[in-house]
Design a protein around this motif. Structure first.
Motif, PDB file in Angstrom:
ATOM      1  N   GLU A  14       0.824  -1.201   0.000  1.00 56.86           N
ATOM      2  CA  GLU A  14       0.000   0.000   0.000  1.00 56.86           C
ATOM      3  C   GLU A  14       0.864   1.259   0.000  1.00 56.86           C
ATOM      4  O   GLU A  14       0.581   2.215  -0.729  1.00 56.86           O
ATOM      5  N   LYS A  15       1.943   1.243   0.771  1.00 57.21           N
ATOM      6  CA  LYS A  15       2.855   2.392   0.817  1.00 57.21           C
ATOM      7  C   LYS A  15       3.482   2.629  -0.562  1.00 57.21           C
ATOM      8  O   LYS A  15       3.562   3.759  -1.035  1.00 57.21           O
ATOM      9  N   ASN A  18       0.910   4.108  -2.926  1.00 58.72           N
ATOM     10  CA  ASN A  18       0.688   5.524  -2.610  1.00 58.72           C
ATOM     11  C   ASN A  18       1.838   6.382  -3.110  1.00 58.72           C
ATOM     12  O   ASN A  18       1.622   7.486  -3.626  1.00 58.72           O
ATOM     13  N   GLU A  19       3.069   5.898  -2.986  1.00 60.53           N
ATOM     14  CA  GLU A  19       4.227   6.638  -3.489  1.00 60.53           C
ATOM     15  C   GLU A  19       4.156   6.808  -5.001  1.00 60.53           C
ATOM     16  O   GLU A  19       4.473   7.878  -5.532  1.00 60.53           O
ATOM     17  N   SER A  21       1.428   6.933  -6.813  1.00 62.34           N
ATOM     18  CA  SER A  21       0.385   7.914  -7.144  1.00 62.34           C
ATOM     19  C   SER A  21       0.851   9.333  -6.831  1.00 62.34           C
ATOM     20  O   SER A  21       0.502  10.268  -7.544  1.00 62.34           O
ATOM     21  N   LEU A  22       1.663   9.492  -5.777  1.00 62.78           N
ATOM     22  CA  LEU A  22       2.185  10.820  -5.449  1.00 62.78           C
ATOM     23  C   LEU A  22       3.201  11.305  -6.480  1.00 62.78           C
ATOM     24  O   LEU A  22       3.470  12.501  -6.569  1.00 62.78           O
ATOM     25  N   ALA A  48      -3.940  13.274  -5.753  1.00 66.71           N
ATOM     26  CA  ALA A  48      -3.713  12.018  -5.032  1.00 66.71           C
ATOM     27  C   ALA A  48      -3.157  12.298  -3.640  1.00 66.71           C
ATOM     28  O   ALA A  48      -3.551  11.650  -2.665  1.00 66.71           O
ATOM     29  N   GLY A  49      -2.255  13.240  -3.532  1.00 64.97           N
ATOM     30  CA  GLY A  49      -1.695  13.607  -2.232  1.00 64.97           C
ATOM     31  C   GLY A  49      -2.751  14.152  -1.291  1.00 64.97           C
ATOM     32  O   GLY A  49      -2.772  13.831  -0.108  1.00 64.97           O
ATOM     33  N   LEU A  52      -4.933  11.196  -0.194  1.00 64.78           N
ATOM     34  CA  LEU A  52      -4.171  10.332   0.701  1.00 64.78           C
ATOM     35  C   LEU A  52      -4.076  10.962   2.086  1.00 64.78           C
ATOM     36  O   LEU A  52      -4.251  10.286   3.099  1.00 64.78           O
ATOM     37  N   TRP A  55      -7.480  10.696   3.763  1.00 65.76           N
ATOM     38  CA  TRP A  55      -7.754   9.304   4.130  1.00 65.76           C
ATOM     39  C   TRP A  55      -6.991   8.929   5.395  1.00 65.76           C
ATOM     40  O   TRP A  55      -7.536   8.275   6.284  1.00 65.76           O
ATOM     41  N   ARG A  56      -5.728   9.348   5.505  1.00 69.15           N
ATOM     42  CA  ARG A  56      -4.943   9.052   6.702  1.00 69.15           C
ATOM     43  C   ARG A  56      -5.536   9.731   7.928  1.00 69.15           C
ATOM     44  O   ARG A  56      -5.572   9.146   9.009  1.00 69.15           O
TER      45      ARG A  56
END
Length: 66
Positions: A14-15, A18-19, A21-22, A48-49, A52, A55-56
Motif C-alpha cells: 500500500e505504501k 501511494n508513493e 500515485s504521489l 492524489a496527495g 491520501l 484518508w490518513r
C-alpha cells in the motif's frame, strides 16, 4: 509502464502504491502482482496527495474513536 512487485506485507504494498500515485502515476490494471501504470502528471499527484492525506486523517480519527 509495467511493474512487477511481490509483497508479503500488505502495508508495504500500500505504501509503494501511494508513493507511485504521489509521483503522478495512476494504476490502470492489476493482475497477479503485475501493475500497469499510466502517467497522469503533476495535477494527478497533487490530487492524489490531497486524498491520501485526508484518508490518513480519517483513519486516525477512527482509531481514536475506538
Amino acid at each position: 509502464m509495467k511493474k512487477f512487485k511481490l509483497y508479503f506485507d500488505k502495508d508495504k504494498e500500500e505504501k509503494w502504491l501511494n508513493e507511485m500515485s504521489l509521483q503522478g502515476w495512476a494504476m490502470r490494471e492489476f493482475f497477479f502482482d503485475m501493475f500497469l501504470f499510466v502517467f497522469m502528471g503533476l495535477l494527478y499527484a497533487i490530487v492524489a496527495g490531497f486524498f491520501l492525506m485526508s484518508w490518513r486523517m480519517t483513519k486516525k480519527m477512527h482509531k481514536l474513536g475506538q
